[in-house]
Write a protein that holds these residues in place. Structure first.
Motif, mmCIF file in Angstrom:
data_model
loop_
_atom_site.group_PDB
_atom_site.id
_atom_site.type_symbol
_atom_site.label_atom_id
_atom_site.label_comp_id
_atom_site.label_asym_id
_atom_site.label_seq_id
_atom_site.Cartn_x
_atom_site.Cartn_y
_atom_site.Cartn_z
ATOM 1 N N GLU A 1 0.829 -1.203 0.000
ATOM 2 C CA GLU A 1 0.000 0.000 0.000
ATOM 3 C C GLU A 1 0.865 1.256 0.000
ATOM 4 N N GLU A 2 1.955 1.223 0.789
ATOM 5 C CA GLU A 2 2.856 2.372 0.823
ATOM 6 C C GLU A 2 3.504 2.594 -0.539
ATOM 7 N N GLU A 3 3.878 1.511 -1.213
ATOM 8 C CA GLU A 3 4.503 1.609 -2.521
ATOM 9 C C GLU A 3 3.517 2.167 -3.545
ATOM 10 N N VAL A 4 2.263 1.707 -3.480
ATOM 11 C CA VAL A 4 1.235 2.212 -4.397
ATOM 12 C C VAL A 4 1.009 3.702 -4.164
ATOM 13 N N GLN A 5 0.927 4.083 -2.886
ATOM 14 C CA GLN A 5 0.720 5.490 -2.559
ATOM 15 C C GLN A 5 1.904 6.341 -3.021
ATOM 16 N N ARG A 6 3.114 5.832 -2.825
ATOM 17 C CA ARG A 6 4.311 6.564 -3.236
ATOM 18 C C ARG A 6 4.332 6.765 -4.749
ATOM 19 N N ARG A 7 3.959 5.718 -5.500
ATOM 20 C CA ARG A 7 3.922 5.836 -6.960
ATOM 21 C C ARG A 7 2.860 6.832 -7.401
ATOM 22 N N GLN A 8 1.715 6.811 -6.718
ATOM 23 C CA GLN A 8 0.638 7.755 -7.061
ATOM 24 C C GLN A 8 1.091 9.193 -6.813
ATOM 25 N N GLU A 9 1.802 9.389 -5.694
ATOM 26 C CA GLU A 9 2.305 10.734 -5.392
ATOM 27 C C GLU A 9 3.336 11.171 -6.419
ATOM 28 N N LEU A 10 4.231 10.248 -6.832
ATOM 29 C CA LEU A 10 5.236 10.574 -7.841
ATOM 30 C C LEU A 10 4.586 10.904 -9.183
ATOM 31 N N GLU A 11 3.569 10.110 -9.537
ATOM 32 C CA GLU A 11 2.859 10.368 -10.800
ATOM 33 C C GLU A 11 2.142 11.709 -10.758
ATOM 34 N N ALA A 12 1.556 12.025 -9.588
ATOM 35 C CA ALA A 12 0.871 13.310 -9.455
ATOM 36 C C ALA A 12 1.870 14.463 -9.568
ATOM 37 N N GLU A 13 3.049 14.282 -8.941
ATOM 38 C CA GLU A 13 4.072 15.317 -9.027
ATOM 39 C C GLU A 13 4.584 15.458 -10.450
ATOM 40 N N LEU A 14 4.770 14.335 -11.119
ATOM 41 C CA LEU A 14 5.227 14.368 -12.511
ATOM 42 C C LEU A 14 4.196 15.074 -13.396
ATOM 43 N N GLU A 15 2.938 14.785 -13.153
ATOM 44 C CA GLU A 15 1.869 15.421 -13.934
ATOM 45 C C GLU A 15 1.841 16.928 -13.675
ATOM 46 N N ARG A 16 2.091 17.329 -12.424
ATOM 47 C CA ARG A 16 2.125 18.755 -12.086
ATOM 48 C C ARG A 16 3.267 19.462 -12.814
ATOM 49 N N LEU A 17 4.445 18.779 -12.832
ATOM 50 C CA LEU A 17 5.602 19.371 -13.510
ATOM 51 C C LEU A 17 5.368 19.470 -15.012
ATOM 52 N N ARG A 18 4.723 18.478 -15.584
ATOM 53 C CA ARG A 18 4.400 18.513 -17.011
ATOM 54 C C ARG A 18 3.462 19.680 -17.321
ATOM 55 N N ALA A 19 2.492 19.879 -16.422
ATOM 56 C CA ALA A 19 1.539 20.972 -16.627
ATOM 57 C C ALA A 19 2.244 22.316 -16.546
ATOM 58 N N GLN A 20 3.169 22.458 -15.590
ATOM 59 C CA GLN A 20 3.929 23.696 -15.468
ATOM 60 C C GLN A 20 4.749 23.971 -16.727
ATOM 61 N N LEU A 21 5.401 22.901 -17.222
ATOM 62 C CA LEU A 21 6.218 23.041 -18.421
ATOM 63 C C LEU A 21 5.355 23.438 -19.623
ATOM 64 N N ALA A 22 4.181 22.823 -19.723
ATOM 65 C CA ALA A 22 3.273 23.143 -20.839
ATOM 66 C C ALA A 22 2.821 24.601 -20.755
ATOM 67 N N ASN A 23 2.539 25.099 -19.535
ATOM 68 C CA ASN A 23 2.099 26.473 -19.367
ATOM 69 C C ASN A 23 3.195 27.469 -19.756
ATOM 70 N N ARG A 24 4.446 27.135 -19.368
ATOM 71 C CA ARG A 24 5.568 28.018 -19.734
ATOM 72 C C ARG A 24 5.756 28.073 -21.234
ATOM 73 N N GLN A 25 5.640 26.924 -21.888
ATOM 74 C CA GLN A 25 5.790 26.869 -23.345
ATOM 75 C C GLN A 25 4.700 27.691 -24.024
ATOM 76 N N ASN A 26 3.476 27.620 -23.479
ATOM 77 C CA ASN A 26 2.367 28.391 -24.033
ATOM 78 C C ASN A 26 2.587 29.900 -23.842
ATOM 79 N N ASP A 27 3.180 30.272 -22.682
ATOM 80 C CA ASP A 27 3.434 31.689 -22.404
ATOM 81 C C ASP A 27 4.477 32.261 -23.355
#
Length: 257
Positions: free
Chosen positions: A230-256
């Motif tokens: 369960e801890e491993e699943v939660q850790r992966r979910q948190e990493l994926e969420a963080e990765l998705e956040r960073l991707r969104a930030q990068l996409a916003n900068r490129q759009n700007d």
């Protein structure tokens, strides 16, 4: 490799190999009593020890359907003579089905005798367990190994074992530096350990020292393993969420830009 899977691999590696018994499974033979007026356990200490020890051995040997673990039931070893019987606390028989609900064990009918017998000392039987039963089990019945153990912590520790040599001689086993005895028949180590409930438990272990757990310990290991998953699943979910956040930030900068 996780602890449970690792143990299962070792369990198969160290499991004894033996021939099938020459007789047939026998539930009951008329005329041979299967009960007496004696309590199953002499004291609470004995009851705890017998129950836990049976649980450990029965779960460990469960992967082989032709290993039977008997608990305080009669063994009749001479056909036609009901006086030739004994009721060990725990005994192990190879080559016979474990799925038969035997009321007693009849050596001539099953075509097998126990390979190992365990008696837990009580005031009423300790003298017999230390002396007469050594000869009875190993010579009269033909058991390969016989062990006695004192489960009551209020009394001095006593764990001893005897075996028959290939020439038929009875010899006492020599303990290791920790007082443990190795069962060649069962391919297991046995050592005692003190518990908080005033019971001195006999603990079986694999040849490499890996302990055989109790049911409670096994359940705890499963809960720990599940928690880690369960801890491993939660850790992966948190990493994926963080990765998705960073991707969104990068996409916003490129759009700007």
């Amino acid at each position: 490799m996780d602890t449970i899977k690792d143990f299962e691999i070792k369990q198969r590696k160290y499991m004894p190999v033996f021939p099938k018994a020459s007789g047939k499974p026998t539930v009951y033979i008329e005329g041979y009593p299967c009960e007496d007026d004696e309590p199953m356990a002499a004291t609470i200490f004995h009851g705890v020890q017998i129950n836990i020890f049976y649980d450990q051995l029965s779960r460990y040997f469960a992967i082989n359907e032709e290993i039977f673990i008997g608990v305080d039931s009669f063994i009749y070893y001479v056909e036609g003579d009901i006086t030739k019987s004994v009721a060990p606390d725990i005994y192990v028989v190879f080559g016979v089905s474990q799925d038969i609900g035997r009321r007693s064990f009849y050596t001539w009918s099953e075509g097998a005798v126990p390979v190992a017998v365990f008696e837990f000392l009580s005031d009423s039987t300790a003298n017999q367990d230390r002396h007469e039963k050594v000869e009875l089990y190993l010579n009269d019945i033909g058991v390969q190994e016989y062990f006695i153990h004192q489960p009551e912590m209020e009394k001095p520790p006593e764990f001893r074992g005897w075996k028959r040599t290939p020439s038929g001689e009875i010899v006492e086993m020599l303990p290791d530096a920790e007082g443990g005895l190795f069962s060649e028949a069962l391919n297991l180590w046995f050592r005692w350990e003190e518990q908080q409930n005033h019971v001195r438990l006999l603990r079986p272990s694999l040849p490499d020292g890996t302990p055989i757990t109790t049911s409670m310990e096994e359940q705890h290991l499963k809960e720990v393993a599940e928690a880690r998953v369960e801890e491993e699943v939660q850790r992966r979910q948190e990493l994926e969420a963080e990765l998705e956040r960073l991707r969104a930030q990068l996409a916003n900068r490129q759009n700007d830009n």
